[in-house]
Design an enzyme around this catalytic site. Structure first.
Site, short mmCIF file in Angstrom:
data_model
loop_
_atom_site.label_atom_id
_atom_site.label_comp_id
_atom_site.label_asym_id
_atom_site.label_seq_id
_atom_site.Cartn_x
_atom_site.Cartn_y
_atom_site.Cartn_z
N HIS A 40 -22.99 8.16 8.94
CA HIS A 40 -21.53 7.77 8.78
C HIS A 40 -20.93 8.96 7.69
O HIS A 40 -21.30 9.18 6.76
CB HIS A 40 -21.37 6.54 8.10
CG HIS A 40 -20.13 6.01 7.89
ND1 HIS A 40 -19.51 5.76 6.89
CD2 HIS A 40 -18.82 6.41 8.68
CE1 HIS A 40 -18.09 5.32 6.90
NE2 HIS A 40 -17.57 5.98 7.98
N HIS A 65 -10.08 6.15 11.72
CA HIS A 65 -10.98 5.69 12.65
C HIS A 65 -10.22 5.21 13.93
O HIS A 65 -10.67 5.04 15.21
CB HIS A 65 -11.66 4.28 12.06
CG HIS A 65 -12.32 4.58 10.93
ND1 HIS A 65 -12.26 4.47 9.47
CD2 HIS A 65 -13.74 4.92 11.03
CE1 HIS A 65 -13.21 4.65 8.83
NE2 HIS A 65 -14.07 5.09 9.47
N ARG A 139 -6.57 -12.16 -9.44
CA ARG A 139 -7.02 -13.12 -10.41
C ARG A 139 -5.96 -14.08 -10.51
O ARG A 139 -4.93 -14.23 -10.83
CB ARG A 139 -6.97 -12.40 -11.63
CG ARG A 139 -7.53 -12.88 -13.12
CD ARG A 139 -7.74 -14.19 -13.25
NE ARG A 139 -8.64 -15.09 -14.23
CZ ARG A 139 -9.01 -15.83 -14.13
NH1 ARG A 139 -8.92 -16.45 -13.00
NH2 ARG A 139 -9.76 -16.44 -15.06
N CYS A 186 -7.24 -6.69 -15.84
CA CYS A 186 -7.52 -7.93 -16.40
C CYS A 186 -8.18 -7.87 -17.87
O CYS A 186 -9.24 -7.01 -17.74
CB CYS A 186 -8.34 -8.85 -15.45
SG CYS A 186 -8.75 -10.47 -15.91
N TYR A 322 -7.58 -15.30 -23.67
CA TYR A 322 -6.95 -13.86 -23.90
C TYR A 322 -6.67 -13.57 -25.16
O TYR A 322 -5.52 -12.95 -25.49
CB TYR A 322 -5.85 -13.74 -22.93
CG TYR A 322 -5.94 -13.80 -21.34
CD1 TYR A 322 -6.99 -13.25 -20.52
CD2 TYR A 322 -5.37 -14.83 -20.79
CE1 TYR A 322 -7.34 -13.36 -19.32
CE2 TYR A 322 -5.93 -15.39 -19.62
CZ TYR A 322 -6.86 -14.34 -18.88
OH TYR A 322 -6.99 -14.59 -17.30
C1 HEM Z 1 -14.86 8.75 8.12
C2 HEM Z 1 -16.92 6.48 11.89
C3 HEM Z 1 -17.14 2.18 9.52
C4 HEM Z 1 -14.62 4.43 5.89
C5 HEM Z 1 -15.51 8.46 9.33
C6 HEM Z 1 -15.70 9.44 10.56
C7 HEM Z 1 -16.27 8.82 11.51
C8 HEM Z 1 -16.54 7.41 11.31
C9 HEM Z 1 -16.47 9.44 12.71
C10 HEM Z 1 -15.38 10.95 10.19
C11 HEM Z 1 -13.95 10.89 10.57
C12 HEM Z 1 -13.35 12.21 11.06
O1 HEM Z 1 -13.33 12.49 12.29
O2 HEM Z 1 -12.65 12.96 10.39
C13 HEM Z 1 -17.22 5.27 11.74
C14 HEM Z 1 -17.91 4.34 12.37
C15 HEM Z 1 -18.01 3.06 11.61
C16 HEM Z 1 -17.27 3.31 10.49
C17 HEM Z 1 -18.62 4.35 13.93
C18 HEM Z 1 -18.72 1.67 12.15
C19 HEM Z 1 -19.87 1.63 12.90
C20 HEM Z 1 -16.26 2.56 8.27
C21 HEM Z 1 -16.05 1.62 7.35
C22 HEM Z 1 -15.22 2.04 6.14
C23 HEM Z 1 -15.32 3.68 6.62
C24 HEM Z 1 -16.52 -0.07 7.26
C25 HEM Z 1 -14.91 1.50 4.93
C26 HEM Z 1 -15.17 0.60 4.10
C27 HEM Z 1 -14.70 5.82 6.23
C28 HEM Z 1 -13.91 6.61 5.34
C29 HEM Z 1 -14.03 7.93 5.65
C30 HEM Z 1 -14.67 7.80 7.14
C31 HEM Z 1 -13.37 6.31 3.81
C32 HEM Z 1 -13.46 9.06 5.54
C33 HEM Z 1 -14.26 9.93 4.72
C34 HEM Z 1 -13.57 11.31 4.17
O3 HEM Z 1 -12.46 11.41 4.34
O4 HEM Z 1 -14.09 12.03 3.85
N1 HEM Z 1 -16.00 7.40 9.74
N2 HEM Z 1 -16.93 4.51 10.58
N3 HEM Z 1 -15.95 3.69 7.77
N4 HEM Z 1 -15.01 6.30 7.14
FE1 HEM Z 1 -15.99 5.42 8.92
N1 MTE Z 2 0.45 -15.59 -12.77
C1 MTE Z 2 0.35 -16.90 -12.32
N2 MTE Z 2 1.49 -17.33 -11.87
N3 MTE Z 2 -0.86 -17.27 -12.24
C2 MTE Z 2 -2.26 -16.53 -12.61
O1 MTE Z 2 -3.20 -17.41 -12.20
N4 MTE Z 2 -3.00 -14.62 -13.42
C3 MTE Z 2 -2.93 -13.75 -14.33
C4 MTE Z 2 -1.75 -12.59 -13.89
N5 MTE Z 2 -0.61 -13.59 -13.44
C5 MTE Z 2 -1.92 -15.49 -12.96
C6 MTE Z 2 -0.56 -14.78 -12.95
C7 MTE Z 2 -3.73 -12.82 -14.62
S1 MTE Z 2 -5.13 -13.40 -15.61
C8 MTE Z 2 -4.02 -11.47 -14.11
S2 MTE Z 2 -5.31 -10.30 -14.65
C9 MTE Z 2 -3.32 -10.84 -13.24
O2 MTE Z 2 -2.11 -11.98 -12.90
C10 MTE Z 2 -3.81 -10.41 -11.95
O3 MTE Z 2 -2.71 -10.16 -11.12
P1 MTE Z 2 -3.29 -9.92 -9.48
O4 MTE Z 2 -3.96 -11.02 -9.02
O5 MTE Z 2 -1.97 -9.28 -8.67
O6 MTE Z 2 -4.16 -8.64 -9.51
#
Ligand code: HEM
Ligand code: MTE
Length: 467
Positions: A40, A65, A139, A186, A322
């Protein structure tokens, strides 16, 4: 043609590790991508976040993607289809006070389901400067209220003799719109490191109880002025009440000093937008407070009421939570009235890459992370050590502008450094310095406190080097 294999979601879910093989779904199709994980381009750990479940929520974050060649790669790994009943969302039980909570992104690492508390995994946290809404840490202390924007009213209590304001969402939009980038953290971020020293009471947050967004809304100082408030009483406080409440009807509440609320330079917002979108429900729809440079607990969500009072909010979360204490204070000896409520937070930094316990390549290592300080203090430097703190190198900070005394947002940083030849392991450490030359303590034990807040010691990650 053979009919495709049919799998249930449960079956797919059980295939989420190399031992059981790694399956994912897209639409109604099921794929075994075990052989692709190490290929990947975005890295194996990112792909693994989707293991055992749908790709859509992740691909919605990374639009790279949406290309046909990526669909073709995936097509090679197809093993079957989802069973028809599993294409439907499951129904919810209605007796549960949390039944109406929104649906969350599967990347979030859940610390508690009810109330919902979750953090983005480190590999996504610093992937982008602005945290995408679906993975912004959450949170909640209570169930998420479901508020109707058309009937929503925000009550602003006026000074004695003036009528209160009752603002609709439209009314709020008529104030000048102010937009700023603010990091929210937090007080319990990195608590899990404190609980390794000695047990603490609280959710086991790792390094992800921090996120950054572009917030837009009306400035609190403009709204308070409209209600007739002036900065006369320097000792006064602005109290906020949420529309989330427990079974006894007690709402979430918190307060900040009036001086901060009235200061246009402090940029306190009644925010209705997060990254250009209406606030998501988990983050306070339709209106929340954003207090730049101040602990997350004061950023009250689902805001219902604002009042100016001679005393701090009487809320549990202002007076009985807190707050920081000496490490020797325990639950028998704690006197909550003896400590001030946390407002501005101390300087903080953490490593997001590599992860603790990971294997890194010999040759060169890339270390990435975030750094932030409270009160608008800018991060001026991040020092990184590969040998547990014996020698240090200065990390590269990203280029995002920081205004003096108004550095509300984090800086992402990275260091690319040669791995000293022959090293079998690295003890990576980071520490940040802010523009008041505040530094992080080297060790967590002396800052341990019973509630596990303010955990900002040097962050340490141990990795092995591939030979
Ligand atoms: C980049 C495939 C799942 C995050 C890529 C690229 C491919 C690819 C081919 C290169 C893109 C390009 O052409 O420039 C896949 C396939 C997946 C998969 C087949 C599943 C089987 C995921 C998941 C995530 C993810 C689940 C996120 C949590 C990323 C990121 C990049 C990337 C952040 C960019 C990296 C960079 O910009 O350097 N992926 N991907 N991918 N993928 Fe995936
Ligand atoms: N405001 C309400 N009304 N109820 C909540 O439980 N949690 C506080 C604050 N504001 C809370 C709240 C706490 S402890 C944090 S750290 C932040 O919201 C988290 O904001 P987020 O969930 O958008 O990241």
């Amino acid at each position: 043609q053979e009919s495709p294999h049919i799998y249930t979601r449960e079956e797919v879910k059980s295939h989420s590790s190399p031992e059981t093989r790694i399956w994912v779904t897209l639409g109604s199709e099921v794929f075994d991508v075990t052989e692709f994980v190490d290929l990947h381009p975005g890295g194996p750990s990112k792909l693994m976040l989707a293991a055992g479940g749908p790709l859509e929520p992740f691909w919605a974050l990374y639009a790279v993607h949406n290309q046909s060649h990526i669909r073709e790669i995936l097509a090679q790994y197809k093993i079957g289809e989802l069973s028809p009943e599993d294409k439907m969302p499951s129904t919810l039980k209605t007796s549960d006070p949390y039944a109406d909570d929104p649906i969350r992104h599967p990347a979030l690492k859940v610390n508690s389901q009810r109330p919902f508390n979750a953090e983005p995994p480190p590999e996504l946290l610093t992937e982008t400067y602005i945290t995408p809404n679906p993975i912004f840490f959450t949170r909640n202390h209570l169930p998420v209220p479901n508020l109707d924007p058309d009937t929503y009213r925000l009550h602003i209590v006026g000074p004695p003799g003036r009528r209160p304001l009752s603002l609709s969402l439209d009314d709020l939009h008529k104030f000048p719109k102010h937009e700023i980038t603010v990091t929210l953290q937090c007080a319990g971020n990195r608590r899990s490191e404190m609980s390794q020293v000695k047990e603490v009471r609280g959710l086991e947050w790792r390094t992800g109880a921090i996120s950054t967004a572009r917030w837009a809304g009306a400035r609190l100082c403009d709204v308070l002025a409209k209600a007739g408030h002036q900065l006369r009483e320097t000792e006064a406080h602005v109290c906020f009440e949420g529309l989330d409440s427990d079974p006894t009807g007690t709402a979430y509440g918190a307060s900040i000093p009036l001086a901060r609320a009235m200061d246009p330079e402090a940029e306190v917002l009644l925010a209705y937008e997060m990254n250009g979108q209406p606030l998501p429900r988990d983050h306070g729809f339709p209106v929340r407070v954003v207090v730049p440079g101040v602990v997350g607990a004061r950023h009250v969500k689902w805001l219902g009421k604002v009042s100016v009072e001679p005393e701090e909010s009487y809320s549990h979360w202002q007076r009985r939570d807190y707050k920081g204490f000496c490490p020797s204070v325990d639950w028998d000896s704690v006197d909550f009235d003896s400590s001030p409520s946390i407002q501005e937070l101390p300087v903080q930094s953490a490593i997001t890459e590599p992860k603790d316990g990971e294997m890194v390549e010999a040759g060169e290592v890339t270390v990435k992370g975030y750094a932030w300080s409270g009160g608008g203090r800018a991060v001026i430097r991040v020092d990184v050590s590969l040998d547990g703190g014996l020698t240090w190198q200065v990390a590269e900070l990203d280029r995002e502008e920081q205004r003096p005394r108004k550095a509300w947002a984090w800086r992402l940083w990275q260091l690319q450094a040669p791995v000293p030849p022959g090293k079998k392991e690295l003890n990576i450490v980071c520490k940040a310095v802010d523009d008041s030359y505040n530094v992080q303590p080297d060790n967590v034990a002396p800052i341990w406190n019973l509630r596990g807040v303010l955990s900002n010691a040097w962050h340490r990650v141990h990795v092995r080097v591939a030979s």
